[in-house]
Design an enzyme around this catalytic site. Sequence first.
Site, short mmCIF file in Angstrom:
data_model
loop_
_atom_site.label_atom_id
_atom_site.label_comp_id
_atom_site.label_asym_id
_atom_site.label_seq_id
_atom_site.Cartn_x
_atom_site.Cartn_y
_atom_site.Cartn_z
N GLY A 31 48.97 0.66 26.28
CA GLY A 31 48.59 1.51 27.40
C GLY A 31 48.10 2.85 26.88
N ASP A 148 41.76 5.51 36.48
CA ASP A 148 41.55 4.81 35.22
C ASP A 148 41.39 3.32 35.47
OD1 ASP A 148 41.17 4.88 32.45
OD2 ASP A 148 43.25 4.33 32.05
#
Length: 473
Positions: A31, A148
Site C-alpha cells: 500500500g 487514489d
Amino acid sequence: MSEDSDMEKAIKETSILEEYSINWTQKLGAGISGPVRVCVKKSTQERFALKILLDRPKARNEVRLHMMCATHPNIVQIIEVFANSVQFPHESSPRARLLIVMEMMEGGELFHRISQHRHFTEKQASQVTKQIALALQHCHLLNIAHRDLKPENLLFKDNSLDAPVKLCDFGFAKVDQGDLMTPQFTPYYVAPQVLEAQRRHQKEKSGIIPTSPTPYTYNKSCDLWSLGVIIYVMLCGYPPFYSKHHSRTIPKDMRKKIMTGSFEFPEEEWSQISEMAKDVVRKLLKVKPEERLTIEGVLDHPWLNSTEALDNVLPSAQLMMDKAVVAGIQQAHAEQLANMRIQDLKVSLKPLHSVNNPILRKRKLLGTKPKDGIYIHDHENGTEDSNVALEKLRDVIAQCILPQAGKGENEDEKLNEVMQEAWKYNRECKLLRDALQSFSWNGRGFTDKVDRLKLAEVVKQVIEEQTLPHEPQ
C-alpha cells in the site's frame, strides 16, 4: 458522540499477538504506507490482511475515514485496529503504530485478474464498473473523496467468477470541504484540475503569481475522472493518456493531453466495443469538472444497466498478458506517488530526552522495553541508502516499460544512465550482479541489445529480494 471518539474507543491497546499470529515474511501487496501482511486469528484460524502505520494523526484519520466507509459491500472491511509499539530494523527503540486488521482479499488486483481472464467481456467490465461506482457513491454520500482510485486499490474478494470487487487504501482520502488542495495522484489516473491545482501551488511558491485569496481546489469529481481512465484501460488494455518520454515527473506531452482531454478510441482495439461504453468514457473524461458525469449519472448510464448481451471479448486481457508490463507500470506509479508524497511525510523526531509524551518519559525512567512491544526484522523502514537503492532500481523498470520516444542510441543511452545509477547503489546484490552478466553489462553500459521486458522482470525480482524481511526474532 463524535466519530473521532467512537474510533478511539474501537482501537485496542492490548498486544495484537495475544489474538493473532503474524506472518512477517508473507506480503500481500504494498500500500502507500508499506507492505500489507497476513495475520491469523488464533481462536478461529481465519486469515486476515494486516496493514501497519505509524500512529500519527494522519494515520488515525485514514482509519477513521476507512471505518466510516467500510460498511459497504464493495469496500474492504476493517475488522479491528490495535495501537501497539513495534520495532523494525534500524530503529533504536519501538515506535507507536496502528495495526489494522482487514478482511482478506484472495482474488488479487483488478488488472491482474483481467490479465488472467482470457475471455473478459464487455458485460463483465460493465459489472465491475458498477461495483466500483457503488463504492464511490457510498464514499461521496459521506462527503469523502478517495483521491487514489487506481487498479491496485481495487481487489477481488476471491477467485470465483462472481467475486465482488472492493475498494481499499484510504491513505489519501479526505472529507471534501472544497479545500482538497494537496496534489495526490498517480500519473495515468490524474484529473486535469489536480494538475491545475499543482501548477498554481508551484507558481505561488515561486512568487510568479500572487497567492490567490481563494485557493484553486478540486473535489470528489477527481474520483470520477480516475474511474473514466480505469474503464478505458479495462476495455482496451492501455491508458488514454500516456507519455512518450520516461520522466520522474509528468512530462509536458502527457500533461498537455490530460489538460486538454486529448484521447482517442483506436480502431484496432475499439471497433468491437459498444458506443455506450465509449459514451460513458467520454462523459467521465471531461476536462471541466462541472461537465463530468456525477456518480449518480454513472450508475444511471445505459452501459451499466443494459440488457444487451455485450458478450464481445475485450482485447485488454491479451494485451496485458502479452506485454507483461502491468506490474512494472504499477511500480512506476508507486514511485511517482512516493515522490509526490515526500512533503507530506517529512517528520522531525525529537530526541527522547526532550520528548513531552508522558508514556515515553515513564518508559525512559523505567529503562525497560514496553510491555506490548513487538520486535521484528524488516526492511520497510531501512536506511536512507537502502531506500535510494530501491528507488534507482524502480527507475530502471520505468525506463524499460514506458513507451519510448524513439529508437536507437538515444534510448540505449538513457537505459545505460539509469542502470549505472542503480548499479552504484546495488553492487553488493548477487542476484543483480549475476543477472547483469547475462545481459552483457560491463559496469558502464550494455554491450549487446537488451530485452527490456526481461530486464524489467529481473529488476522486479531484485526489488522483491531486497524488501523481503528476515525471520522475526
